[in-house]
Design a protein around this motif. Structure first.
Motif, mmCIF file in Angstrom:
data_model
loop_
_atom_site.group_PDB
_atom_site.id
_atom_site.type_symbol
_atom_site.label_atom_id
_atom_site.label_comp_id
_atom_site.label_asym_id
_atom_site.label_seq_id
_atom_site.Cartn_x
_atom_site.Cartn_y
_atom_site.Cartn_z
ATOM 1 N N GLU A 1 27.424 15.646 6.748
ATOM 2 C CA GLU A 1 26.820 14.362 6.410
ATOM 3 C C GLU A 1 25.360 14.331 6.835
ATOM 4 O O GLU A 1 24.989 14.901 7.855
ATOM 5 N N LYS A 2 24.577 13.630 6.051
ATOM 6 C CA LYS A 2 23.196 13.340 6.394
ATOM 7 C C LYS A 2 23.184 11.895 6.873
ATOM 8 O O LYS A 2 23.507 10.987 6.127
ATOM 9 N N LYS A 3 22.836 11.721 8.159
ATOM 10 C CA LYS A 3 22.961 10.421 8.814
ATOM 11 C C LYS A 3 21.628 10.010 9.438
ATOM 12 O O LYS A 3 20.876 10.853 9.912
ATOM 13 N N TRP B 1 29.211 15.658 1.963
ATOM 14 C CA TRP B 1 30.141 16.399 1.141
ATOM 15 C C TRP B 1 31.117 17.133 2.040
ATOM 16 O O TRP B 1 30.909 17.269 3.236
ATOM 17 N N LEU C 1 23.680 8.747 4.630
ATOM 18 C CA LEU C 1 22.865 8.777 3.419
ATOM 19 C C LEU C 1 23.494 9.626 2.323
ATOM 20 O O LEU C 1 23.348 9.319 1.143
ATOM 21 N N SER C 2 24.139 10.685 2.727
ATOM 22 C CA SER C 2 24.839 11.543 1.775
ATOM 23 C C SER C 2 25.820 12.406 2.551
ATOM 24 O O SER C 2 25.772 12.472 3.776
#
Length: 192
Positions: free
Chosen positions: A118-120, A109, A106-107
């Motif tokens: 990471e947002k998974k 850096w 999803l996002s």
């Protein structure tokens, strides 16, 4: 005293279902998208193939509902026709065609120390759902849980119990034939 014994029995039953669902959800994590989709397609096909069994169970629920004085509107919501069963089957096919959400990033850096963050999307594990006497919810909720990598424990209204039980058995059989644990979809069987 009897009430406390019944409460202990119900709690023990629910706890056992939860344990089985948790183990099943762990196994589901090892299955790829193709297996989940195959299971959903197989369930869709089996619902249509076994629609007479489903309608027979539904007939029992309708008869009981009439005896209990359910309104026409509630009886109509409860009734499964060929058209409604085929619509459930079509819904399953559509869910199978969805992109698998698990693992979607999803996002993210890169931290200054070089670490990637990471947002998974990940499964929750086990879902529980309590819903009214709409038999289609039994299938819809289970399908969405399977697609998102979760096990589910269902508790529908007592008015649709026979119908829900018949459909859960069909789903469990399809899951097993695809190599997935049948405990991914369970129905609370103790009615209060």
């Amino acid at each position: 005293m009897v009430k406390n014994e019944r409460k202990k029995m119900v709690n023990g039953h629910i706890e056992e279902m939860g344990k089985k669902a948790k183990e099943a959800s762990k196994k589901l994590l090892t299955l790829d998208t193709r297996i989940k989709n195959k299971a959903l397609v197989m369930i869709a096909e089996e619902l249509v193939n076994k629609k007479e069994e489903i309608k027979e169970a539904n007939r029992l629920d309708i008869e009981n509902g009439k005896k209990e004085g359910l309104s026409f509107a509630l009886l109509d919501r409860l009734e499964l026709t060929d058209k409604r069963i085929e619509a459930m089957s079509q819904g399953l096919m559509e869910i199978a065609a969805f992109t698998d959400p698990i693992g979607e990033i999803l996002s993210g850096w890169k931290h200054k120390n070089g670490m990637t963050i990471e947002k998974k999307r990940v499964p929750l594990g086990v879902l529980g759902i309590i819903y009214e006497s709409r038999p289609n919810v039994t299938v819809d909720a289970a399908a969405l849980a399977i697609k998102t990598g979760n096990a589910i424990i269902l508790r529908g209204g007592k008015e649709a119990y026979q119908t829900s039980e018949a459909m859960v058995q069909i789903m469990q059989g399809s899951l097993e034939r695809c190599g997935a644990p049948k405990e991914l979809v369970q129905l609370v069987s103790i009615l209060e």
